[in-house]
Design an enzyme around this catalytic site. Structure first.
Site, short mmCIF file in Angstrom:
data_model
loop_
_atom_site.label_atom_id
_atom_site.label_comp_id
_atom_site.label_asym_id
_atom_site.label_seq_id
_atom_site.Cartn_x
_atom_site.Cartn_y
_atom_site.Cartn_z
N CYS A 42 -7.94 25.43 -10.30
CA CYS A 42 -7.72 25.01 -8.91
C CYS A 42 -7.52 26.24 -8.03
O CYS A 42 -8.01 26.31 -6.89
CB CYS A 42 -6.50 24.10 -8.83
SG CYS A 42 -6.54 22.66 -9.89
N CYS A 63 -10.47 28.27 -6.25
CA CYS A 63 -11.01 27.87 -4.95
C CYS A 63 -9.94 27.84 -3.86
O CYS A 63 -10.22 28.18 -2.71
CB CYS A 63 -11.63 26.48 -5.05
SG CYS A 63 -13.12 26.38 -6.05
N HIS A 64 -8.71 27.46 -4.22
CA HIS A 64 -7.71 27.13 -3.21
C HIS A 64 -6.55 28.13 -3.11
O HIS A 64 -5.63 27.89 -2.33
CB HIS A 64 -7.15 25.73 -3.48
CG HIS A 64 -8.20 24.66 -3.49
ND1 HIS A 64 -8.92 24.30 -2.37
CD2 HIS A 64 -8.66 23.87 -4.50
CE1 HIS A 64 -9.77 23.34 -2.67
NE2 HIS A 64 -9.64 23.06 -3.97
N CYS A 120 7.43 -10.24 1.29
CA CYS A 120 8.57 -9.42 0.87
C CYS A 120 8.84 -8.28 1.86
O CYS A 120 9.97 -8.06 2.30
CB CYS A 120 8.33 -8.83 -0.52
SG CYS A 120 8.49 -10.01 -1.87
N HIS A 121 7.79 -7.53 2.18
CA HIS A 121 7.98 -6.22 2.81
C HIS A 121 7.86 -6.21 4.33
O HIS A 121 8.25 -5.22 4.96
CB HIS A 121 7.01 -5.21 2.18
CG HIS A 121 7.20 -5.06 0.70
ND1 HIS A 121 8.36 -4.60 0.15
CD2 HIS A 121 6.36 -5.33 -0.33
CE1 HIS A 121 8.25 -4.57 -1.17
NE2 HIS A 121 7.05 -5.02 -1.49
N CYS A 170 3.58 -4.75 -8.87
CA CYS A 170 3.82 -5.89 -7.97
C CYS A 170 2.92 -7.06 -8.34
O CYS A 170 3.35 -8.22 -8.30
CB CYS A 170 3.56 -5.47 -6.53
SG CYS A 170 4.86 -4.44 -5.82
#
Length: 243
Positions: free
Chosen positions: A58, A61-62, A162-163, A204
């Protein structure tokens, strides 16, 4: 075009941490005791680990650390320009793993994938969620919004019941949160490890006794896109802890 209607005004949004007990809040705030730190360390190590196939990491490139990825996690799920598919952050990590490092894709919920996902998300800590629901993402957002309000399973419940309508009310011993996604990947004490937003959504589905989509299902990404838009403006707080 008028902006889509929100069931929860932005001024009323609250992170899941607001509904957690003081012990969980203290554990998340303790940089040394927070159990997600172990996976963050693994992610930091994996960031610089060269691929056996072509020697690329990784970092190739970064950069040597993930700080240049600041802001990336706030934008996912997002449309992949090359394929036109809706990607979550884990999809993007795996695309880089297979395409640029020529390595096998990382297994969903594996320590390797969770570590990198945590690392990249922590790079945006404190930044607000800000996904794009325009253009090609619009239909996916609409599908996610419909899923959020759709009654499902043997218990005939929807996410919204619920939310949106009952957050703050107690379910058994714990208050219902608003179901905000700004702490994911999150360390859940019941799991004894971090888990992705997709894992939480699947939990859930199981909780309401609905048929659980397969791993990587498009509807999970569509629902995640809607949730990220729904929580727009909440700051990323990884590494987060929940009960």
């Amino acid at each position: 075009m008028a902006p889509p209607a929100r069931s929860l005004p932005l001024s009323q949004l609250k992170s899941g941490l607001h509904f957690a007990g003081k012990d969980v809040q203290a554990l998340q705030a303790d940089e040394f005791a927070n159990p997600a730190q172990l996976w963050l360390s693994q992610g930091a190590q994996a960031w610089g680990q060269p691929s056996a196939a072509n020697g690329k990491s990784c970092a190739s490139c970064h950069g040597a650390d993930a700080t240049r990825m600041q802001g990336v996690a706030t934008r996912y799920p997002a449309i992949d320009a090359a394929s036109g598919r809706l990607f979550n952050l884990e999809d993007r990590i795996n695309q880089c793993t297979t395409r640029h490092q020529q390595a096998p894709a990382l297994t969903p919920e594996s320590d390797a994938l969770l570590g990198l996902s945590l690392l990249l998300t922590q790079a945006s800590k404190g930044m607000p969620l800000r996904v794009d629901i325009g253009g090609a993402a619009r239909d996916h957002w609409q599908a996610g919004a419909a899923l959020f309000s759709q009654r499902q399973g043997q218990m005939n419940l929807s996410c919204a019941q619920c939310h949106d309508h009952n957050f703050g009310q107690r379910l058994y011993t714990d208050p219902l949160s608003q179901g905000q996604p700004n702490g994911y990947p999150v360390y859940r004490l019941e799991w004894q490890k971090p888990g992705s937003l997709e894992r939480r959504l699947r939990s859930c589905y199981a909780g309401i006794r609905a048929e659980t989509p397969p791993w990587g299902a498009l509807e999970m990404r569509q629902l995640a896109l809607y949730l990220m838009w729904r929580g727009e403006g909440l700051p990323i707080e990884v590494p987060a802890v929940r009960k």
